[in-house]
Design a protein around this motif. Structure first.
Motif, mmCIF file in Angstrom:
data_model
loop_
_atom_site.group_PDB
_atom_site.id
_atom_site.type_symbol
_atom_site.label_atom_id
_atom_site.label_comp_id
_atom_site.label_asym_id
_atom_site.label_seq_id
_atom_site.Cartn_x
_atom_site.Cartn_y
_atom_site.Cartn_z
ATOM 1 N N GLY A 177 0.808 -1.215 0.000
ATOM 2 C CA GLY A 177 0.000 0.000 0.000
ATOM 3 C C GLY A 177 0.837 1.259 0.000
ATOM 4 O O GLY A 177 0.321 2.341 -0.302
ATOM 5 N N ASP A 178 2.137 1.151 0.333
ATOM 6 C CA ASP A 178 3.025 2.312 0.305
ATOM 7 C C ASP A 178 3.369 2.683 -1.137
ATOM 8 O O ASP A 178 3.403 1.832 -2.037
ATOM 9 C CB ASP A 178 4.326 2.015 1.056
ATOM 10 C CG ASP A 178 4.112 1.911 2.558
ATOM 11 O OD1 ASP A 178 3.044 2.342 3.025
ATOM 12 O OD2 ASP A 178 5.011 1.380 3.243
ATOM 13 N N TYR A 179 3.655 3.967 -1.343
ATOM 14 C CA TYR A 179 4.185 4.451 -2.614
ATOM 15 C C TYR A 179 5.693 4.591 -2.459
ATOM 16 O O TYR A 179 6.175 5.292 -1.569
ATOM 17 C CB TYR A 179 3.572 5.800 -2.984
ATOM 18 C CG TYR A 179 2.152 5.721 -3.490
ATOM 19 C CD1 TYR A 179 1.880 5.700 -4.851
ATOM 20 C CD2 TYR A 179 1.089 5.661 -2.592
ATOM 21 C CE1 TYR A 179 0.575 5.628 -5.316
ATOM 22 C CE2 TYR A 179 -0.221 5.590 -3.049
ATOM 23 C CZ TYR A 179 -0.469 5.575 -4.417
ATOM 24 O OH TYR A 179 -1.763 5.495 -4.873
ATOM 25 N N LEU A 180 6.450 3.951 -3.356
ATOM 26 C CA LEU A 180 7.909 4.012 -3.319
ATOM 27 C C LEU A 180 8.409 4.820 -4.510
ATOM 28 O O LEU A 180 7.952 4.620 -5.646
ATOM 29 C CB LEU A 180 8.500 2.600 -3.346
ATOM 30 C CG LEU A 180 8.028 1.646 -2.247
ATOM 31 C CD1 LEU A 180 8.775 0.322 -2.356
ATOM 32 C CD2 LEU A 180 8.211 2.260 -0.868
ATOM 33 N N TYR A 181 9.364 5.717 -4.236
ATOM 34 C CA TYR A 181 9.883 6.611 -5.278
ATOM 35 C C TYR A 181 11.396 6.498 -5.356
ATOM 36 O O TYR A 181 12.092 6.496 -4.330
ATOM 37 C CB TYR A 181 9.521 8.073 -4.977
ATOM 38 C CG TYR A 181 8.059 8.405 -5.168
ATOM 39 C CD1 TYR A 181 7.617 9.031 -6.327
ATOM 40 C CD2 TYR A 181 7.129 8.112 -4.173
ATOM 41 C CE1 TYR A 181 6.280 9.361 -6.495
ATOM 42 C CE2 TYR A 181 5.785 8.429 -4.340
ATOM 43 C CZ TYR A 181 5.367 9.056 -5.506
ATOM 44 O OH TYR A 181 4.043 9.370 -5.665
ATOM 45 N N TRP A 182 11.899 6.449 -6.598
ATOM 46 C CA TRP A 182 13.326 6.539 -6.894
ATOM 47 C C TRP A 182 13.516 7.521 -8.048
ATOM 48 O O TRP A 182 12.554 7.854 -8.745
ATOM 49 C CB TRP A 182 13.911 5.186 -7.315
ATOM 50 C CG TRP A 182 13.914 4.118 -6.276
ATOM 51 C CD1 TRP A 182 14.896 3.826 -5.369
ATOM 52 C CD2 TRP A 182 12.877 3.148 -6.046
ATOM 53 N NE1 TRP A 182 14.545 2.753 -4.595
ATOM 54 C CE2 TRP A 182 13.313 2.309 -4.977
ATOM 55 C CE3 TRP A 182 11.626 2.894 -6.617
ATOM 56 C CZ2 TRP A 182 12.550 1.263 -4.496
ATOM 57 C CZ3 TRP A 182 10.854 1.845 -6.129
ATOM 58 C CH2 TRP A 182 11.318 1.043 -5.084
ATOM 59 N N SER A 183 14.752 7.968 -8.250
ATOM 60 C CA SER A 183 15.068 8.817 -9.400
ATOM 61 C C SER A 183 16.408 8.402 -9.987
ATOM 62 O O SER A 183 17.289 7.902 -9.277
ATOM 63 C CB SER A 183 15.103 10.298 -9.001
ATOM 64 O OG SER A 183 16.208 10.572 -8.154
ATOM 65 N N PHE A 184 16.564 8.623 -11.284
ATOM 66 C CA PHE A 184 17.822 8.323 -11.978
ATOM 67 C C PHE A 184 17.990 9.323 -13.112
ATOM 68 O O PHE A 184 17.012 9.919 -13.586
ATOM 69 C CB PHE A 184 17.819 6.880 -12.521
ATOM 70 C CG PHE A 184 16.820 6.649 -13.624
ATOM 71 C CD1 PHE A 184 17.180 6.791 -14.959
ATOM 72 C CD2 PHE A 184 15.512 6.284 -13.335
ATOM 73 C CE1 PHE A 184 16.265 6.593 -15.977
ATOM 74 C CE2 PHE A 184 14.585 6.077 -14.340
ATOM 75 C CZ PHE A 184 14.966 6.228 -15.668
ATOM 76 N N PRO A 185 19.226 9.553 -13.598
ATOM 77 C CA PRO A 185 19.449 10.510 -14.685
ATOM 78 C C PRO A 185 19.351 9.830 -16.051
ATOM 79 O O PRO A 185 19.760 8.678 -16.230
ATOM 80 C CB PRO A 185 20.872 11.005 -14.419
ATOM 81 C CG PRO A 185 21.552 9.824 -13.790
ATOM 82 C CD PRO A 185 20.496 9.095 -12.997
ATOM 83 N N ALA A 186 18.821 10.549 -17.026
ATOM 84 C CA ALA A 186 18.791 10.089 -18.412
ATOM 85 C C ALA A 186 19.182 11.261 -19.304
ATOM 86 O O ALA A 186 18.700 12.376 -19.115
ATOM 87 C CB ALA A 186 17.412 9.568 -18.793
ATOM 88 N N LEU A 226 6.570 3.022 -7.668
ATOM 89 C CA LEU A 226 6.090 1.639 -7.587
ATOM 90 C C LEU A 226 5.041 1.543 -6.489
ATOM 91 O O LEU A 226 5.253 2.044 -5.377
ATOM 92 C CB LEU A 226 7.256 0.685 -7.265
ATOM 93 C CG LEU A 226 6.888 -0.757 -6.936
ATOM 94 C CD1 LEU A 226 6.302 -1.476 -8.147
ATOM 95 C CD2 LEU A 226 8.107 -1.508 -6.400
ATOM 96 N N THR A 227 3.920 0.909 -6.816
ATOM 97 C CA THR A 227 2.874 0.719 -5.814
ATOM 98 C C THR A 227 1.948 -0.400 -6.244
ATOM 99 O O THR A 227 1.999 -0.866 -7.398
ATOM 100 C CB THR A 227 2.069 2.014 -5.609
ATOM 101 O OG1 THR A 227 1.208 1.872 -4.490
ATOM 102 C CG2 THR A 227 1.224 2.321 -6.836
ATOM 103 N N VAL A 228 1.112 -0.825 -5.314
ATOM 104 C CA VAL A 228 0.071 -1.804 -5.617
ATOM 105 C C VAL A 228 -1.211 -1.018 -5.898
ATOM 106 O O VAL A 228 -1.552 -0.078 -5.179
ATOM 107 C CB VAL A 228 -0.115 -2.793 -4.457
ATOM 108 C CG1 VAL A 228 -0.533 -2.081 -3.172
ATOM 109 C CG2 VAL A 228 -1.104 -3.893 -4.826
ATOM 110 N N THR A 229 -1.904 -1.372 -6.973
ATOM 111 C CA THR A 229 -3.106 -0.635 -7.366
ATOM 112 C C THR A 229 -4.397 -1.391 -7.079
ATOM 113 O O THR A 229 -5.479 -0.813 -7.214
ATOM 114 C CB THR A 229 -3.056 -0.301 -8.864
ATOM 115 O OG1 THR A 229 -2.939 -1.525 -9.620
ATOM 116 C CG2 THR A 229 -1.856 0.589 -9.170
ATOM 117 N N GLY A 230 -4.292 -2.633 -6.690
ATOM 118 C CA GLY A 230 -5.491 -3.402 -6.382
ATOM 119 C C GLY A 230 -5.155 -4.642 -5.582
ATOM 120 O O GLY A 230 -4.269 -5.414 -5.977
#
Length: 283
Positions: free
Chosen positions: A88-97, A182-186
């Motif tokens: 149920g948590d929202y996980l966030y990461w970032s990377f350069p492109a 990334l998260t669970v939607t259902g």
């Protein structure tokens, strides 16, 4: 007085120099068309890597994730970022492109024990650029359901090529930071809060000059980087590209050479040998 009979101007047979020029034209054309096939195939769907760590993946990836855009955990392409959280948590990461890259983002989720789950769950990854605009996936499975007895679920998203510049009204991906969510939607409500672990990675392939533009951003889209030092800390290992150079310049030069050879060859084939030697002067 005998009148000379009008005759057509005979064409001179190919000389050795002209044969060499023609052969060079053919070889140059083959060299031009030869590499074109792989470039075209670069736009076809390619197998995306699994979420598991690969042998050439760089070590030292982060072991946690942020819970919002502002707290997104930074990692570089080639690294594997891992985290443990509650369903149920929202996980966030970032990377350069950077300009000319076509990033592929992968995620692997290790699900809670099947005996503790009450039904099917659906997991999803979303990718946003530095302006927090959600970027569509060209290929890959962005969302996938996991059966009650499944142990892992793998996701992938192949983004569009990153451009050096774009119109203000467009949604084209631009160089800078990219966010992965990334998260669970259902899932059944009783399964909220159960622990899971996730592994996220990103890699890119070069698109060359096929998607190059003439402009360039003054500054890459790196949120929170108010100083050059902060922007550099979140740049690719080789630094941000200037955006003006691409292999399109090479193809343009090759095209100019081929056009010149074609002009010389065409002139040599059609100019003929001039006045026939058997026609007396004055006729």
């Amino acid at each position: 007085m005998r009148t000379a009979r009008a005759t057509g101007t005979p064409r001179r047979p190919l000389t050795g120099a002209l044969r060499r020029a023609t052969a060079g034209l053919v070889l140059a054309g083959a060299a031009l068309l030869g590499p074109a096939a792989p470039a075209g195939l670069a736009d076809s769907p390619t197998p995306v890597p699994s979420g598991s760590a690969s042998g050439d993946a760089k070590e030292g990836g982060p072991t946690e994730a942020g819970t919002s855009f502002r707290t997104a955990t930074f990692f570089r392409q080639g690294q594997q970022a891992t985290a443990q959280a509650s369903t149920g948590d929202y996980l966030y990461w970032s990377f350069p492109a950077d300009t000319g890259e076509r990033p592929t983002v992968t995620a692997a989720v290790t699900l809670p024990d099947a005996a503790l789950r009450h039904g099917t769950s659906t997991w999803r990854i979303d990718v946003y650029d530095g302006l927090r605009r959600r970027q569509p996936c060209m290929y890959g499975t962005q969302s996938r359901p996991a059966a009650k007895d499944a142990t892992t679920v793998e996701l992938a998203c192949v983004l569009r090529p990153v451009r050096a510049s774009a119109d203000t009204w467009s949604n084209d991906p631009l160089p800078g930071s990219y966010f992965v969510r990334l998260t669970v939607t259902g899932l059944p409500e009783d399964d909220l809060g159960q622990p899971f672990s996730a592994r996220v990675g990103a890699s890119s392939r070069s698109t060359g000059g096929a998607y190059a533009t003439d402009g360039a951003l003054a500054v890459p889209l790196v949120p929170g980087a108010d100083t050059p030092e902060a922007a550099g800390a979140r740049a690719p290992e080789g630094g941000w590209s200037s955006g003006w150079w691409s292999d399109r310049w090479i193809w343009t030069a090759i095209g100019g050479v081929l056009a010149a050879l074609a002009g010389v060859g065409g002139y040599a084939l059609t100019r003929g040998s001039g006045r026939p030697s058997r026609v007396p002067p004055g006729y």
